[in-house]
Design a protein around this motif. Structure first.
Motif, short mmCIF file in Angstrom:
data_model
loop_
_atom_site.label_atom_id
_atom_site.label_comp_id
_atom_site.label_asym_id
_atom_site.label_seq_id
_atom_site.Cartn_x
_atom_site.Cartn_y
_atom_site.Cartn_z
N ALA A 81 12.96 -1.76 -10.50
CA ALA A 81 12.35 -0.89 -9.50
C ALA A 81 12.73 0.57 -9.76
CB ALA A 81 12.78 -1.31 -8.09
N GLN A 82 13.99 0.78 -10.12
CA GLN A 82 14.44 2.13 -10.40
C GLN A 82 13.75 2.71 -11.63
OE1 GLN A 82 16.21 3.82 -8.33
NE2 GLN A 82 16.30 5.66 -9.59
N LEU A 83 13.57 1.87 -12.65
CA LEU A 83 12.87 2.32 -13.85
C LEU A 83 11.41 2.64 -13.55
CD1 LEU A 83 14.34 -0.15 -16.50
CD2 LEU A 83 14.82 2.30 -16.31
N LEU A 84 10.76 1.83 -12.70
CA LEU A 84 9.37 2.09 -12.35
C LEU A 84 9.23 3.36 -11.52
CD1 LEU A 84 7.60 -1.32 -11.63
CD2 LEU A 84 7.16 0.32 -13.45
N ARG A 85 10.23 3.64 -10.67
CA ARG A 85 10.21 4.92 -9.95
C ARG A 85 10.19 6.08 -10.94
NH1 ARG A 85 14.15 2.28 -6.69
NH2 ARG A 85 13.43 1.92 -4.54
N GLN A 86 10.99 5.93 -11.97
CA GLN A 86 11.08 6.99 -12.97
C GLN A 86 9.74 7.18 -13.68
OE1 GLN A 86 14.89 6.72 -14.77
NE2 GLN A 86 14.35 7.98 -16.54
N VAL A 87 9.08 6.06 -14.01
CA VAL A 87 7.77 6.14 -14.66
C VAL A 87 6.75 6.79 -13.73
CG1 VAL A 87 5.84 4.78 -15.55
CG2 VAL A 87 8.18 4.17 -16.17
N CYS A 88 6.73 6.37 -12.47
CA CYS A 88 5.77 6.93 -11.51
C CYS A 88 6.02 8.41 -11.28
CB CYS A 88 5.83 6.16 -10.19
SG CYS A 88 5.18 4.47 -10.30
N ASN A 98 -6.24 8.72 3.62
CA ASN A 98 -6.89 8.35 4.88
C ASN A 98 -7.09 6.84 5.02
OD1 ASN A 98 -7.15 11.10 5.64
ND2 ASN A 98 -9.00 11.27 4.37
N HIS A 99 -6.41 6.09 4.20
CA HIS A 99 -6.34 4.63 4.35
C HIS A 99 -5.09 4.19 3.60
CE1 HIS A 99 -7.71 3.78 0.22
NE2 HIS A 99 -8.51 4.82 0.39
N PRO A 100 -4.56 3.01 3.94
CA PRO A 100 -3.26 2.60 3.37
C PRO A 100 -3.27 2.51 1.85
CG PRO A 100 -3.84 1.22 5.24
CD PRO A 100 -5.06 2.04 4.92
N VAL A 101 -2.45 3.33 1.22
CA VAL A 101 -2.21 3.26 -0.21
C VAL A 101 -0.71 3.40 -0.41
CG1 VAL A 101 -2.57 4.29 -2.47
CG2 VAL A 101 -4.44 4.23 -0.83
N ILE A 102 -0.06 2.31 -0.78
CA ILE A 102 1.40 2.35 -0.92
C ILE A 102 1.83 1.80 -2.27
CG2 ILE A 102 1.75 2.09 1.57
CD1 ILE A 102 2.62 -0.82 0.99
N LEU A 103 2.97 2.27 -2.73
CA LEU A 103 3.64 1.70 -3.88
C LEU A 103 4.90 1.03 -3.35
CD1 LEU A 103 3.45 4.54 -6.59
CD2 LEU A 103 1.68 2.95 -5.83
N ASN A 104 4.99 -0.28 -3.54
CA ASN A 104 6.11 -1.05 -2.99
C ASN A 104 7.08 -1.41 -4.11
OD1 ASN A 104 7.87 -2.80 -1.76
ND2 ASN A 104 6.29 -4.03 -0.77
N PHE A 105 8.23 -0.73 -4.11
CA PHE A 105 9.27 -1.01 -5.10
C PHE A 105 10.25 -2.07 -4.61
CE2 PHE A 105 7.85 3.34 -5.73
CZ PHE A 105 7.67 3.41 -7.10
N GLY A 106 10.10 -2.47 -3.35
CA GLY A 106 11.06 -3.40 -2.76
C GLY A 106 10.52 -4.80 -2.64
N GLU A 107 10.90 -5.46 -1.58
CA GLU A 107 10.50 -6.85 -1.36
C GLU A 107 9.11 -6.91 -0.77
OE1 GLU A 107 11.98 -10.85 1.08
OE2 GLU A 107 13.18 -9.00 1.07
#
Length: 662
Positions: A85-92, A60-69
Motif C-alpha cells: 500500500a505504501q509503495l502504491l501511494r508512492q506510485v500514485c 461530483n460522485h464517489p471516486v476513491i483510492l482505497n489503500f486499506g481494507e
C-alpha cells in the motif's frame, strides 16, 4: 505544513490540474500529512498517509483510492499488504505530481486499481510489487488472467513507470518484463500490416525528400507562374476552363519562371507537357500535396485519415529546458481521442512537407476567392486544409464537386495510385522485391503473403504500411543501417520517446499512436536480438560465452524470438562498442562510457557485452580522439585518469575484435 490554497474548482479537470500545479511535495516520498485532495473551500479532504484518498469533491460522485481494507463487495478485490500500500501511494503520488501522463482523476483511479490487483497477487507470495520484476513466473501468472485490453493498457502504463523509476524510487516491471507483457498481448492488427523492407522504404523516402527539396528551390517561380495564370483567367472570364489561355508553348512559358526543369523531372517530357499545357500546374500541385502527405506519414505515426484533415497551421514546437526543441503536428485523432485536438511528435524535417503542402493549398484558395461556384468558408480560406481540392480555372472538377463545402474532405488516392498516377516519382524497378527484401519483411511480419509480396513482385505501397514501418524503424536501428536514414529516424524517435510514456508535454498526445509506439518498442527488441546471431558480434570472453548468451535462439525464426521475449530471456541495447545483453539497467553506462564494457578499469570485461566487428573503424576513431584529449589533459588529474581508462577499454575492444577475426 500549509494547507492548500483555495481553488476556482469549476470543473473536475480544472480542480485536479490546478491542485497539482499549485502544490509539490517538500520531500520524496511525500510526508504522511501532505495534502492530496483539497476541496473548493480549501479544506484538506485526504492526506498522503490516509488509507482512503477521496476525490469526490473534484468528481461530483464517489471516486476513491482505497489503500486499506476493502469493505462490502469490494472485499473480493483482496487485501493489500501495508508495505505494498505504501509503495502504491508512492506510485500514485508520482502520477499526480511528477508525471504528466494523467489528466483526470478517473485515469488515476483506473491505473491505481489495475496495479492494486497486481499488488494483491504479490501479497499472496509475500512479495513487494517493487520485487515483481525479479520473478518472471509470477509475471506470467498475472498476465494470464488479464484481458487483452488490460494487458495493452498495462504495457503503456508499465513503460511510463519504467521511464520514471528513478523519480519514483523503485522498478515495477523492467525491460524484459515489459517484453514478456508485449508477447502476452499476442498478435495485433499492427503486426499483420506489411513492413516495407528497408531498401524500398529508404528509396521512397529519399525520392519524396528530393521532390520536396526541388519544390522548395523553385517555389517562388512556381508560385508566381500559378498566380499569374489564375489572374489571367480572372481578368478574362470569357475563357472557358478547358481552354489553354497560353499564346505560347507551355514549356517556353515555364522557362520564364525557371520552372521548366521542375516539370520535366517530375511530370513528363516536353512533348507531353506542351500537349497538356496549363493543366500541368494542377498536376504538379497535386503531386506535391501527395508527396508531402507520404513524407508526413513516414515520420509521425499519423493515420492517413488523420493526416487528410490537417490544416496549414498544424506545425508546432515545444521547448524543454533539459532537452531542447521538439516538433509536433496538431490535428484531430480518429480513434483514441475521439476527434479532439491532439498532437503527434515528429522529426523537424517534416516541416518541409507541411510548408510545401500549405503553399500549394493557399495557391488553390486564390481561385476560390474569385469564383462564386464554391461556398466560401472564411476559416478554410485563412487556414486551408493541407490536402485541398484542385480548385483552379483549368481544373476538371465537376459542378457538384465545386458546390461541395470546403470542410467536407474529398476521397484521396491510395499510395499505390499515387505512384501510378505520377510515374516519374518512383522507378518501378526499385520497388521490385529482392530475396533480402522478402527475408527482412517476413521477419518483421511473419504472416506476410508470399504471393503478393514475394521475390520479383512490385511492392504494393500503402498508406497504412508507412505507419507500421516507421514505428518499427524508429526502434530497430539495426534493421535500417543507412546513416542518413538513421539520422532522420533518430529525430522522430527522440521526440516520441520524450513524449510517449514519459509524459513530458502539457499537450494532449494521440493515445493510439502512443500505444503503437510503445508496443512496437518491445516487439522490436526481439528483432534486434537477431543481430547477435551474426558472426560480426564477438564476446570478449570468447565464442563459448556468446553461445551461452544466444543459446535460447537457434534460428532466426520470429516465433522463437517472441517466445524468448515472453520468457524474459531477451535483452539488447546498442553501445559504442556493439551491444549489451544485460537484463535490467546498467549502472556503468555503456552507451556513453565504455570503461566497464571492455575492462578499461583493470577488471575483466563485462560478461554481457558483445563487440561489433563492423564498428572497428569507429572504435579506431574513438581511440584517436581519446588520445588527443589525453595529451591535452592535466597530468594525474581525475579527467586524465578517466580518459586513460577509456583508452584502455577501446584498445581492449580492438584487440578482441582483431583476435577473433583471425
Amino acid at each position: 505544513m500549509k494547507n492548500s490554497r483555495k481553488h476556482d474548482d469549476t470543473t473536475v479537470h480544472d480542480g485536479f490540474v490546478a491542485f497539482r500545479r499549485a502544490h509539490q511535495p517538500p520531500t520524496w516520498p511525500p510526508p504522511p500529512d501532505f495534502p492530496i485532495v483539497v476541496d473548493a473551500a480549501g479544506a484538506v479532504v485526504s492526506r498522503y498517509g490516509d488509507s482512503i484518498w477521496d476525490f469526490r469533491c473534484w468528481e461530483n460522485h464517489p471516486v476513491i483510492l482505497n489503500f486499506g481494507e476493502p469493505k462490502g463487495r469490494a472485499k473480493a478485490r483482496g487485501q493489500l499488504s501495508e508495505a505494498n500500500a505504501q509503495l502504491l501511494r508512492q506510485v500514485c503520488a508520482w502520477w499526480i505530481f511528477k508525471s504528466r501522463t494523467i489528466e483526470t482523476v478517473k485515469s488515476l483511479r483506473d491505473r491505481f486499481y489495475e496495479w492494486r490487483r497486481i499488488g494483491v497477487t504479490c501479497a499472496k507470495y509475500n512479495l513487494l510489487i517493487s520485487e515483481l520484476y525479479k520473478y518472471p513466473a509470477l509475471q506470467d501468472e498475472i498476465f494470464s488472467i488479464m484481458s487483452t485490453g488490460a494487458k495493452e493498457r498495462l504495457l503503456n502504463i508499465g513503460h511510463a513507470l519504467l521511464e520514471g523509476s528513478s523519480e519514483i524510487g523503485f522498478i515495477l516491471l523492467d525491460g524484459p518484463g515489459l517484453m514478456r507483457l508485449r508477447a502476452a498481448v499476442g498478435d495485433t492488427s499492427d503486426r499483420q500490416t506489411p513492413y516495407i523492407p528497408p531498401r524500398i522504404w529508404k528509396y521512397q523516402v529519399l525520392r519524396l525528400r528530393e521532390c520536396l527539396d526541388d519544390f522548395q528551390i523553385h517555389q517562388n517561380g512556381f508560385d508566381s507562374m500559378y498566380r499569374d495564370c489564375v489572374r489571367i483567367y480572372v481578368e478574362n472570364p470569357s475563357i472557358a476552363a478547358s481552354e489553354s489561355r497560353l499564346s505560347e508553348q507551355f514549356m517556353d512559358f515555364a522557362r520564364r519562371y525557371d520552372a521548366a526543369g521542375l516539370f520535366k523531372k517530375w511530370i513528363g517530357d516536353e512533348t507531353y507537357l506542351n500537349r497538356q499545357s496549363i493543366k500541368n500546374l494542377g498536376t504538379y500541385a497535386s503531386l506535391i500535396s501527395y508527396v508531402g502527405l507520404a513524407y508526413i506519414l513516414n515520420f509521425s505515426l499519423l493515420r492517413v485519415g488523420e493526416a487528410w484533415s490537417l490544416q496549414a497551421n498544424c506545425w508546432e514546437t515545444e521547448y524543454d529546458d533539459r532537452f531542447g526543441t521538439f516538433h509536433m503536428i496538431r490535428g484531430k485523432a480518429n480513434k483514441a481521442n475521439r476527434g479532439l485536438s491532439t498532437v503527434w511528435p515528429t522529426a523537424p524535417s517534416v516541416k518541409l512537407a507541411v510548408d510545401a503542402m500549405a503553399s500549394v493549398s493557399r495557391l488553390r484558395m486564390e481561385w476560390v476567392k474569385h469564383t462564386n461556384r464554391t461556398p466560401l468558408d472564411k476559416a478554410a480560406l485563412s487556414n486551408p486544409y493541407l490536402l485541398s481540392r484542385s480548385y483552379a480555372p483549368w481544373s476538371s472538377m465537376t459542378h457538384a464537386e465545386l458546390q461541395e463545402s470546403m470542410s467536407v474532405r474529398p476521397q484521396g488516392l491510395t499510395y499505390r495510385q499515387v505512384s501510378e498516377s505520377f510515374p516519374l516519382l518512383f522507378d518501378r524497378e526499385e520497388l521490385r522485391v529482392t530475396q533480402e527484401d522478402f527475408n527482412i519483411a517476413r521477419l518483421v511480419t511473419p504472416s506476410l503473403n508470399a504471393e503478393q509480396f514475394g521475390v520479383g513482385a512490385l511492392w504494393p505501397l500503402a498508406w497504412h504500411q508507412l505507419r507500421r514501418t516507421g514505428a518499427v524503424n524508429m526502434h530497430a536501428s539495426g534493421i535500417v543501417s543507412d546513416g542518413s536514414m538513421q539520422y532522420l529516424l533518430k529525430h522522430s524517435r527522440r521526440a516520441m520517446t520524450h513524449y510517449y510514456g514519459r509524459g513530458y508535454s502539457h499537450v494532449r498526445l494521440d493515445k493510439d499512436a502512443e500505444k503503437t509506439f510503445i508496443r512496437t518498442m518491445y516487439e522490436t527488441l526481439a528483432l534486434e536480438f537477431t543481430k547477435l546471431l551474426d558472426e560480426r558480434y564477438v564476446s570478449p570472453h570468447g565464442e563459448k560465452r556468446k553461445s551461452e548468451i544466444i543459446r535460447m535462439v537457434q534460428t532466426k525464426d520470429h516465433a522463437k524470438l517472441v517466445e524468448a521475449g515472453k520468457q524474459g530471456k531477451v535483452a539488447w541495447r546498442e553501445t559504442l562498442l556493439g551491444g549489451c545483453t544485460k537484463r535490467g539497467p546498467c549502472s556503468f553506462g555503456g552507451v556513453e562510457n565504455i570503461v566497464r564494457c571492455a575492462g578499461g578499469d583493470g577488471k575483466p570485461a563485462c560478461a554481457d557485452a558483445l563487440f561489433d566487428r563492423g564498428r572497428r573503424d569507429k572504435i579506431e576513431i574513438l581511440r584517436a580522439q581519446i588520445k588527443m584529449r589525453l595529451a591535452a589533459a592535466e597530468s594525474e588529474s581525475p579527467y586524465a585518469a578517466a580518459l586513460s581508462a577509456q583508452l584502455a577499454a577501446a584498445e581492449a575492444a580492438l584487440s578482441v575484435i582483431d583476435l577473433q577475426k583471425e
